[in-house]
Design an enzyme around this catalytic site. Structure first.
Site, PDB file in Angstrom:
ATOM      1  N   LYS A   1     -25.369  -2.074  43.033  1.00 43.29           N
ATOM      2  CA  LYS A   1     -25.734  -1.221  41.889  1.00 43.29           C
ATOM      3  C   LYS A   1     -26.254   0.133  42.373  1.00 43.29           C
ATOM      4  O   LYS A   1     -27.089   0.199  43.269  1.00 43.29           O
ATOM      5  CB  LYS A   1     -26.777  -1.917  41.000  1.00 43.29           C
TER       6      LYS A   1
ATOM      7  N   HIS B   1     -30.692  -6.943  40.021  1.00 46.48           N
ATOM      8  CA  HIS B   1     -29.239  -6.712  39.971  1.00 46.48           C
ATOM      9  C   HIS B   1     -28.625  -6.909  41.353  1.00 46.48           C
ATOM     10  O   HIS B   1     -29.340  -6.941  42.354  1.00 46.48           O
ATOM     11  CB  HIS B   1     -28.925  -5.294  39.472  1.00 46.48           C
TER      12      HIS B   1
HETATM   13  N1  LIG Z   1     -23.691  -0.673  29.096  1.00 49.99           N
HETATM   14  C1  LIG Z   1     -23.447  -1.858  29.656  1.00 49.99           C
HETATM   15  O1  LIG Z   1     -23.505  -2.932  29.016  1.00 49.99           O
HETATM   16  C2  LIG Z   1     -23.074  -1.901  31.118  1.00 49.99           C
HETATM   17  C3  LIG Z   1     -22.814  -3.118  31.762  1.00 49.99           C
HETATM   18  C4  LIG Z   1     -22.414  -3.094  33.104  1.00 49.99           C
HETATM   19  C5  LIG Z   1     -22.267  -1.875  33.771  1.00 49.99           C
HETATM   20  N2  LIG Z   1     -22.557  -0.720  33.100  1.00 49.99           N
HETATM   21  C6  LIG Z   1     -22.377   0.595  33.712  1.00 49.99           C
HETATM   22  O2  LIG Z   1     -20.986   0.917  33.628  1.00 49.99           O
HETATM   23  C7  LIG Z   1     -20.616   1.710  34.760  1.00 49.99           C
HETATM   24  C8  LIG Z   1     -19.488   1.017  35.509  1.00 49.99           C
HETATM   25  O3  LIG Z   1     -19.973  -0.228  35.983  1.00 49.99           O
HETATM   26  P1  LIG Z   1     -19.071  -1.208  36.877  1.00 49.99           P
HETATM   27  O4  LIG Z   1     -19.977  -2.306  37.331  1.00 49.99           O
HETATM   28  O5  LIG Z   1     -17.822  -1.562  36.153  1.00 49.99           O
HETATM   29  O6  LIG Z   1     -18.741  -0.237  38.116  1.00 49.99           O
HETATM   30  P2  LIG Z   1     -17.452  -0.181  39.013  1.00 49.99           P
HETATM   31  O7  LIG Z   1     -17.799   0.725  40.153  1.00 49.99           O
HETATM   32  O8  LIG Z   1     -16.957  -1.565  39.325  1.00 49.99           O
HETATM   33  O9  LIG Z   1     -16.360   0.516  38.074  1.00 49.99           O
HETATM   34  C9  LIG Z   1     -16.348   1.878  37.737  1.00 49.99           C
HETATM   35  C10 LIG Z   1     -14.895   2.307  37.652  1.00 49.99           C
HETATM   36  O10 LIG Z   1     -14.847   3.654  37.172  1.00 49.99           O
HETATM   37  C11 LIG Z   1     -13.854   4.307  37.919  1.00 49.99           C
HETATM   38  N3  LIG Z   1     -13.997   5.769  37.865  1.00 49.99           N
HETATM   39  C12 LIG Z   1     -14.836   6.571  38.566  1.00 49.99           C
HETATM   40  N4  LIG Z   1     -14.595   7.865  38.289  1.00 49.99           N
HETATM   41  C13 LIG Z   1     -13.584   7.882  37.386  1.00 49.99           C
HETATM   42  C14 LIG Z   1     -12.881   8.929  36.728  1.00 49.99           C
HETATM   43  N5  LIG Z   1     -13.148  10.219  36.977  1.00 49.99           N
HETATM   44  N6  LIG Z   1     -11.904   8.603  35.848  1.00 49.99           N
HETATM   45  C15 LIG Z   1     -11.604   7.298  35.607  1.00 49.99           C
HETATM   46  N7  LIG Z   1     -12.218   6.260  36.231  1.00 49.99           N
HETATM   47  C16 LIG Z   1     -13.199   6.557  37.101  1.00 49.99           C
HETATM   48  C17 LIG Z   1     -14.018   3.757  39.325  1.00 49.99           C
HETATM   49  O11 LIG Z   1     -12.886   4.008  40.158  1.00 49.99           O
HETATM   50  C18 LIG Z   1     -14.206   2.282  39.035  1.00 49.99           C
HETATM   51  O12 LIG Z   1     -12.968   1.587  38.956  1.00 49.99           O
HETATM   52  C19 LIG Z   1     -21.908   1.887  35.576  1.00 49.99           C
HETATM   53  O13 LIG Z   1     -22.541   3.077  35.140  1.00 49.99           O
HETATM   54  C20 LIG Z   1     -22.733   0.679  35.179  1.00 49.99           C
HETATM   55  O14 LIG Z   1     -24.117   0.865  35.377  1.00 49.99           O
HETATM   56  C21 LIG Z   1     -22.942  -0.726  31.799  1.00 49.99           C
END
Ligand SMILES: NC(=O)c1ccc[n+]([C@@H]2O[C@H](COP(=O)([O-])OP(=O)(O)OC[C@H]3O[C@@H](n4cnc5c(N)ncnc54)[C@H](O)[C@@H]3O)[C@@H](O)[C@H]2O)c1
Length: 268
Positions: free
Chosen positions: A159, A155
């Site tokens: 991450k 990744h």
């Molecule tokens: N299940 C899947 O298919 C999949 C795919 C990619 C990423 N993910 C997971 O999803 C999550 C987010 O990934 P990302 O790459 O978009 O990360 P990212 O850091 O780009 O985005 C996360 C967002 O959540 C926001 N956030 C944090 N606390 C918050 C709160 N209290 N209220 C509202 N918003 C809040 C952050 O400000 C940020 O904008 C991670 O846990 C990642 O591992 C899952």
């Protein structure tokens, strides 16, 4: 038309979800949330995500807009996810959860919430990854003890959690096939004089580099041949499209915790 709200909308996945929802006629974006103090609060989510202007401003999570949504989509961080789960239970709204890195206690809270609302939880929403899990379980079953199984995941360098949630699900799938307990079978990396490999371990290796979206390989090696099942995500859009497909599927379902395997008719 199903009204949905996205938590973490300004994040990498959130923006991909906003773009995917704009292309799905069954869904309508009704709210876009991010954390208090986020620098983009107040801006149009369409502008943030690169779609047309949507006349929906990025906001902190608020109950008035939560009520306007039938489904809440969460790709944030574990503590934020659990706060939203509590609100979803109170308001009786379904949830699509993609946040990874939840610990056992947090997963238990999601299971509890699944007694009263429908929840879709997947550590990876891509159709190809879900098929990889099913194929890896089948391979582990058919190849049996004579073949060593190892997992390699790669990744991007930002991450936070390791190994990835998808790699942990891959571990579970392989352990199901081999009849092992993932908690005791997993062997994270190897260093020093580790001795010969046992038949009851599954190696787990995490690469972090550059802007890799997400690669996962299940490697099975016996004496004289090797099988590698490899999935590579080229873009986050494939994950967002899977989550949108899941959202359309979850609507109207009974309370419970569902997986993408349910959406795709796979048994893993
Ligand atoms: N299940 C899947 O298919 C999949 C795919 C990619 C990423 N993910 C997971 O999803 C999550 C987010 O990934 P990302 O790459 O978009 O990360 P990212 O850091 O780009 O985005 C996360 C967002 O959540 C926001 N956030 C944090 N606390 C918050 C709160 N209290 N209220 C509202 N918003 C809040 C952050 O400000 C940020 O904008 C991670 O846990 C990642 O591992 C899952």
């Amino acid at each position: 038309m199903i009204n949905i709200g996205i938590a973490g909308a300004a994040g990498k996945m959130g923006r991909a979800l906003v773009r995917a929802v704009a292309k799905e006629p069954k869904l309508k974006l009704a709210a876009a949330w991010d954390k208090p103090g986020h620098e983009l609060l107040g801006q149009d989510i369409g502008v943030i995500a690169g779609t047309e202007v949507q006349n929906i401003k990025l906001q902190e999570v608020k109950d008035d807009l939560l009520k306007a949504c039938q489904l809440l989509v969460d790709f944030t961080a574990p503590l934020a996810t659990l706060q939203l789960v509590e609100r979803a239970v109170a308001l009786q709204r379904g949830m699509i959860i993609g946040t990874t890195g939840l610990n056992e206690g947090q997963m238990e809270q999601i299971k509890q919430a699944g007694r009263t609302i429908p929840i879709m939880y997947a550590t990876n929403y891509s159709v190809g990854m879900n098929l990889l899990w099913a194929l890896a379980r089948q391979a582990a079953t058919v190849l049996g003890e004579g073949y060593d199984a190892e997992i390699i995941e790669s990744h991007h360098n930002q991450k936070k959690d390791s190994p990835s949630g998808s790699a942990l699900t891959l571990l579970e799938a392989i352990c199901q096939g081999k009849g092992l307990d993932p908690k005791t079978a997993v062997r994270h990396g190897r260093q020093g004089i580790v001795g010969a490999r046992s038949k009851t371990e599954v190696g787990m290796h995490a690469v972090r580099a550059g802007d890799i979206v997400g690669d996962h390989t299940a490697l099975f090696s016996g004496t004289g041949e090797r099988l590698e099942l490899k999935h590579q995500a080229h873009s986050r859009d494939v994950l967002a499209q899977g989550a949108v497909r899941a959202a359309a599927w979850l609507t109207g379902k009974k309370p419970g915790v569902y997986s993408m395997a349910d959406v795709l008719g796979l048994s893993i």
